[in-house]
Design a protein around this motif. Sequence first.
Motif, PDB file in Angstrom:
ATOM      1  N   ALA A  76       0.792  -1.233   0.000  1.00  0.00           N
ATOM      2  CA  ALA A  76       0.000   0.000   0.000  1.00  0.00           C
ATOM      3  C   ALA A  76       0.819   1.276   0.000  1.00  0.00           C
ATOM      4  CB  ALA A  76      -0.946   0.007   1.215  1.00  0.00           C
ATOM      5  N   PHE A  77       1.888   1.349   0.751  1.00  0.00           N
ATOM      6  CA  PHE A  77       2.630   2.596   0.912  1.00  0.00           C
ATOM      7  C   PHE A  77       3.184   3.168  -0.397  1.00  0.00           C
ATOM      8  CE2 PHE A  77       3.746   2.043   5.703  1.00  0.00           C
ATOM      9  CZ  PHE A  77       2.400   2.144   5.993  1.00  0.00           C
ATOM     10  N   PRO A  78       3.654   2.325  -1.333  1.00  0.00           N
ATOM     11  CA  PRO A  78       4.134   2.916  -2.586  1.00  0.00           C
ATOM     12  C   PRO A  78       3.089   3.774  -3.280  1.00  0.00           C
ATOM     13  CG  PRO A  78       4.847   0.639  -2.432  1.00  0.00           C
ATOM     14  CD  PRO A  78       3.885   0.861  -1.304  1.00  0.00           C
ATOM     15  N   THR A  79       1.827   3.370  -3.196  1.00  0.00           N
ATOM     16  CA  THR A  79       0.747   4.131  -3.833  1.00  0.00           C
ATOM     17  C   THR A  79       0.248   5.266  -2.942  1.00  0.00           C
ATOM     18  OG1 THR A  79       0.040   2.143  -5.024  1.00  0.00           O
ATOM     19  CG2 THR A  79      -1.551   3.952  -4.864  1.00  0.00           C
ATOM     20  N   VAL A  80       0.134   4.997  -1.633  1.00  0.00           N
ATOM     21  CA  VAL A  80      -0.440   5.983  -0.711  1.00  0.00           C
ATOM     22  C   VAL A  80       0.501   7.159  -0.470  1.00  0.00           C
ATOM     23  CG1 VAL A  80      -1.289   6.345   1.639  1.00  0.00           C
ATOM     24  CG2 VAL A  80      -1.876   4.241   0.415  1.00  0.00           C
ATOM     25  N   PHE A  81       1.799   6.864  -0.322  1.00  0.00           N
ATOM     26  CA  PHE A  81       2.749   7.912   0.056  1.00  0.00           C
ATOM     27  C   PHE A  81       3.748   8.290  -1.034  1.00  0.00           C
ATOM     28  CE2 PHE A  81       1.531   5.897   4.129  1.00  0.00           C
ATOM     29  CZ  PHE A  81       0.990   7.008   4.765  1.00  0.00           C
ATOM     30  N   PHE A  82       3.877   7.452  -2.063  1.00  0.00           N
ATOM     31  CA  PHE A  82       4.867   7.725  -3.115  1.00  0.00           C
ATOM     32  C   PHE A  82       4.272   7.497  -4.506  1.00  0.00           C
ATOM     33  CE2 PHE A  82       6.986   6.010   0.677  1.00  0.00           C
ATOM     34  CZ  PHE A  82       7.778   7.095   1.027  1.00  0.00           C
TER      35      PHE A  82
ATOM     36  N   GLY B 170       2.336   4.789  18.797  1.00  0.00           N
ATOM     37  CA  GLY B 170       2.979   5.105  17.519  1.00  0.00           C
ATOM     38  C   GLY B 170       2.364   4.338  16.360  1.00  0.00           C
ATOM     39  N   THR B 171       2.085   3.057  16.584  1.00  0.00           N
ATOM     40  CA  THR B 171       1.489   2.238  15.524  1.00  0.00           C
ATOM     41  C   THR B 171       0.079   2.706  15.178  1.00  0.00           C
ATOM     42  OG1 THR B 171       2.765   0.340  16.281  1.00  0.00           O
ATOM     43  CG2 THR B 171       0.903  -0.120  14.843  1.00  0.00           C
ATOM     44  N   PHE B 172      -0.716   3.005  16.199  1.00  0.00           N
ATOM     45  CA  PHE B 172      -2.084   3.480  15.967  1.00  0.00           C
ATOM     46  C   PHE B 172      -2.080   4.762  15.142  1.00  0.00           C
ATOM     47  CE2 PHE B 172      -5.756   6.053  17.138  1.00  0.00           C
ATOM     48  CZ  PHE B 172      -6.805   5.168  16.915  1.00  0.00           C
ATOM     49  N   LEU B 173      -1.178   5.682  15.455  1.00  0.00           N
ATOM     50  CA  LEU B 173      -1.144   6.972  14.757  1.00  0.00           C
ATOM     51  C   LEU B 173      -0.711   6.825  13.297  1.00  0.00           C
ATOM     52  CD1 LEU B 173       0.330   9.335  17.507  1.00  0.00           C
ATOM     53  CD2 LEU B 173      -2.049   9.145  16.722  1.00  0.00           C
ATOM     54  N   ILE B 174       0.111   5.813  12.987  1.00  0.00           N
ATOM     55  CA  ILE B 174       0.492   5.591  11.584  1.00  0.00           C
ATOM     56  C   ILE B 174      -0.757   5.327  10.742  1.00  0.00           C
ATOM     57  CG2 ILE B 174       1.613   3.958  10.009  1.00  0.00           C
ATOM     58  CD1 ILE B 174       3.876   3.738  12.028  1.00  0.00           C
ATOM     59  N   GLY B 175      -1.705   4.615  11.331  1.00  0.00           N
ATOM     60  CA  GLY B 175      -2.946   4.340  10.612  1.00  0.00           C
ATOM     61  C   GLY B 175      -3.810   5.562  10.407  1.00  0.00           C
ATOM     62  N   CYS B 176      -3.471   6.670  11.054  1.00  0.00           N
ATOM     63  CA  CYS B 176      -4.261   7.912  10.942  1.00  0.00           C
ATOM     64  C   CYS B 176      -3.652   8.930   9.984  1.00  0.00           C
ATOM     65  CB  CYS B 176      -4.406   8.553  12.326  1.00  0.00           C
ATOM     66  SG  CYS B 176      -5.222   7.508  13.558  1.00  0.00           S
ATOM     67  N   ILE B 177      -2.470   8.652   9.420  1.00  0.00           N
ATOM     68  CA  ILE B 177      -1.805   9.626   8.553  1.00  0.00           C
ATOM     69  C   ILE B 177      -2.558   9.765   7.221  1.00  0.00           C
ATOM     70  CG2 ILE B 177       0.336  10.214   7.347  1.00  0.00           C
ATOM     71  CD1 ILE B 177       1.837   8.507   9.341  1.00  0.00           C
ATOM     72  N   PRO B 178      -2.922  10.967   6.824  1.00  0.00           N
ATOM     73  CA  PRO B 178      -3.546  11.162   5.505  1.00  0.00           C
ATOM     74  C   PRO B 178      -2.561  10.812   4.387  1.00  0.00           C
ATOM     75  CG  PRO B 178      -3.884  13.067   6.925  1.00  0.00           C
ATOM     76  CD  PRO B 178      -2.860  12.209   7.596  1.00  0.00           C
ATOM     77  N   SER B 179      -3.063  10.537   3.213  1.00  0.00           N
ATOM     78  CA  SER B 179      -2.210  10.176   2.084  1.00  0.00           C
ATOM     79  C   SER B 179      -1.490  11.402   1.539  1.00  0.00           C
ATOM     80  CB  SER B 179      -3.047   9.543   0.975  1.00  0.00           C
ATOM     81  OG  SER B 179      -3.907  10.508   0.393  1.00  0.00           O
ATOM     82  N   ALA B 180      -0.489  11.147   0.687  1.00  0.00           N
ATOM     83  CA  ALA B 180       0.268  12.248   0.068  1.00  0.00           C
ATOM     84  C   ALA B 180      -0.614  13.090  -0.837  1.00  0.00           C
ATOM     85  CB  ALA B 180       1.443  11.681  -0.720  1.00  0.00           C
ATOM     86  N   ASP B 181      -1.686  12.514  -1.384  1.00  0.00           N
ATOM     87  CA  ASP B 181      -2.603  13.280  -2.227  1.00  0.00           C
ATOM     88  C   ASP B 181      -3.316  14.364  -1.431  1.00  0.00           C
ATOM     89  OD1 ASP B 181      -1.968  11.853  -4.465  1.00  0.00           O
ATOM     90  OD2 ASP B 181      -3.616  10.418  -4.258  1.00  0.00           O
ATOM     91  N   HIS B 182      -3.453  14.155  -0.105  1.00  0.00           N
ATOM     92  CA  HIS B 182      -4.182  15.109   0.722  1.00  0.00           C
ATOM     93  C   HIS B 182      -3.276  16.141   1.380  1.00  0.00           C
ATOM     94  CE1 HIS B 182      -7.260  11.935   0.401  1.00  0.00           C
ATOM     95  NE2 HIS B 182      -8.127  12.911   0.609  1.00  0.00           N
ATOM     96  N   ILE B 183      -2.104  15.721   1.874  1.00  0.00           N
ATOM     97  CA  ILE B 183      -1.248  16.671   2.605  1.00  0.00           C
ATOM     98  C   ILE B 183       0.156  16.762   2.013  1.00  0.00           C
ATOM     99  CG2 ILE B 183      -2.528  16.399   4.755  1.00  0.00           C
ATOM    100  CD1 ILE B 183      -0.327  14.572   5.758  1.00  0.00           C
ATOM    101  N   GLY B 184       0.357  16.157   0.845  1.00  0.00           N
ATOM    102  CA  GLY B 184       1.626  16.272   0.149  1.00  0.00           C
ATOM    103  C   GLY B 184       2.793  15.629   0.867  1.00  0.00           C
TER     104      GLY B 184
ATOM    105  N   GLN C 292     -10.674   1.039  -2.115  1.00  0.00           N
ATOM    106  CA  GLN C 292     -10.982   1.016  -0.682  1.00  0.00           C
ATOM    107  C   GLN C 292      -9.788   0.522   0.135  1.00  0.00           C
ATOM    108  OE1 GLN C 292     -14.699  -0.862   0.401  1.00  0.00           O
ATOM    109  NE2 GLN C 292     -15.696  -0.203  -1.496  1.00  0.00           N
ATOM    110  N   MET C 293      -9.080  -0.466  -0.400  1.00  0.00           N
ATOM    111  CA  MET C 293      -7.905  -0.975   0.295  1.00  0.00           C
ATOM    112  C   MET C 293      -6.863   0.124   0.469  1.00  0.00           C
ATOM    113  SD  MET C 293      -5.164  -3.944  -0.758  1.00  0.00           S
ATOM    114  CE  MET C 293      -4.239  -2.835  -1.840  1.00  0.00           C
ATOM    115  N   LEU C 294      -6.662   0.941  -0.572  1.00  0.00           N
ATOM    116  CA  LEU C 294      -5.646   1.986  -0.538  1.00  0.00           C
ATOM    117  C   LEU C 294      -6.107   3.231   0.216  1.00  0.00           C
ATOM    118  CD1 LEU C 294      -4.277   1.718  -4.184  1.00  0.00           C
ATOM    119  CD2 LEU C 294      -3.232   0.833  -2.085  1.00  0.00           C
ATOM    120  N   SER C 295      -7.398   3.412   0.382  1.00  0.00           N
ATOM    121  CA  SER C 295      -7.890   4.603   1.076  1.00  0.00           C
ATOM    122  C   SER C 295      -8.004   4.371   2.583  1.00  0.00           C
ATOM    123  CB  SER C 295      -9.236   5.045   0.501  1.00  0.00           C
ATOM    124  OG  SER C 295     -10.217   4.046   0.701  1.00  0.00           O
ATOM    125  N   TRP C 296      -8.644   3.266   2.997  1.00  0.00           N
ATOM    126  CA  TRP C 296      -8.821   3.027   4.427  1.00  0.00           C
ATOM    127  C   TRP C 296      -8.555   1.585   4.862  1.00  0.00           C
ATOM    128  CZ3 TRP C 296     -12.408  -0.698   5.683  1.00  0.00           C
ATOM    129  CH2 TRP C 296     -13.349  -1.014   4.707  1.00  0.00           C
TER     130      TRP C 296
END
Length: 481
Positions: free
Chosen positions: A47-53, A106-120, A190-194
């Motif tokens: 997921a991270f390659p698409t969500v954050f990069f 720390g682990t819980f908060l990682i699941g709360c980070i918005p994607s790069a599309d939202h906050i760059g 849906q998998m990549l969003s939430w």
Amino acid sequence: MSEANASQEQLNPENKKYLSKVVISSFIGNTLEYYDYMVYGTAAAIAFPTVFFAHESAFVAAMSSFATFAVGFLARPLGGMFFGRRGDKAGRKSTLVLTLMIMGIGTFLIGCIPSADHIGVAAPIALIILRLLQGFAVGGEWGGSMIMVLESAPKKSRGFWSSWPQTGGFSAQIIITLVFAWVYTLPEDQMLSWGWRVPFWISALVMLIGLWMRKSLEESPVFTSTMAAKEKEGRNRSLTAENLQANIAAQDAAKAQAKAASAPSKTSGKEHGPLYRVFVEDWRDLLRIIGLRFAESLPYFLLCTFALSFAPQHMGISKEWLNWAILICSVCAFPAHGLFAALSDRIGRRPVYMIGTVVVFITAFPFFMMLRSGSFILIVLAYIIVLNFGHNAINAVQPSFFAELFPADRRYSGAASGREIGSILAGGCTPFIATWLAGADGAHWYYVAAYVMVGAVITAIAIWFSPETYKKDLYATSKEG
């Protein structure tokens, strides 16, 4: 030695109910440790390659994602040193409560980070910061939880008991596999969003259970005995100093001042903290642990993180197949750990550790060949051979072997620091290095196999130069003990 050993048997809890509680508490903590790291590794692969990069090429995005996975390992040695020193001074129990809280949050908060599309660019920055926080807490978690069990278990079976919390990595893998089996059923958007976030949020439940268990534990008998001995030594030293001053006062005034001035400096020069003594007196054991980690970490992160990205992309193998292979191995890991750990209590830590290292060495190339076959049965068999017969033999012995290398008054500092320094070279960098070695088209998989074999050779050398520890007196505060 015999008097110390007898004392150890008396101080260790004979109440099996309490010992079981210590083991379960440490098991939950280690489960959360590995859950945090492996859920991140799995998400980094799918997921991270698409969500954050998303704006990078597939190869660069994968490399960037695995780089953030590796970043967490940079903070682990700092956590190992910080919490190890705290655990040797303030106690194992309170330190473990603190590491568990930091790790879970720390682990819980990682699941709360918005994607790069939202906050760059703020998204990957936040990811890296929380990953560093994870790593800092995890650096102190493993050493403390394993030592807590080791120092509470009967001498003749301490390898066996301390191996069970080590299976937390596989219980975590079972949870991750089952959760991601559900995540894979979601539509891709849906998998990549939430969907990928749910496994991170689940960690909060594991954390709460672990905190409830740990707060009701008592301090380990070895730590309690060591602190009592230090207090007694301090009182004796104080009385000796008082007597010395009284004798000096009766003599010539000039000589009395000179001797009184020299006495404190001599005493203070000997007072060094556990972390200082580990790096000055036990540096050889730190180097041994770093070498011992390669044959354990390389195959684990190769099979459970790197392969999840590499095999589907370059070999056309479905993630579901790999998920099932990891799940089967994770279930088999429990009896494997018990068997190898019990064997180490009988014949020693070094022979069992060497067995696992040899298996890792000789299966490096066959694993990739069986993976390339495209046969589900052969893929599962490859995972079982490498993980359950190679990695598990090493993993089962590691808690007792590492902790027994160090004296009681600096055991937490030594075991935690050595393991986490080794994790940078032998753990977190594995998916990144393996991806780079395999190349953008994945054609150079044999470089990855050779990489694992080199790691196994390094571990074999470390075993050869390591002392046998399974009969060591845990109450000793010197190397001779």
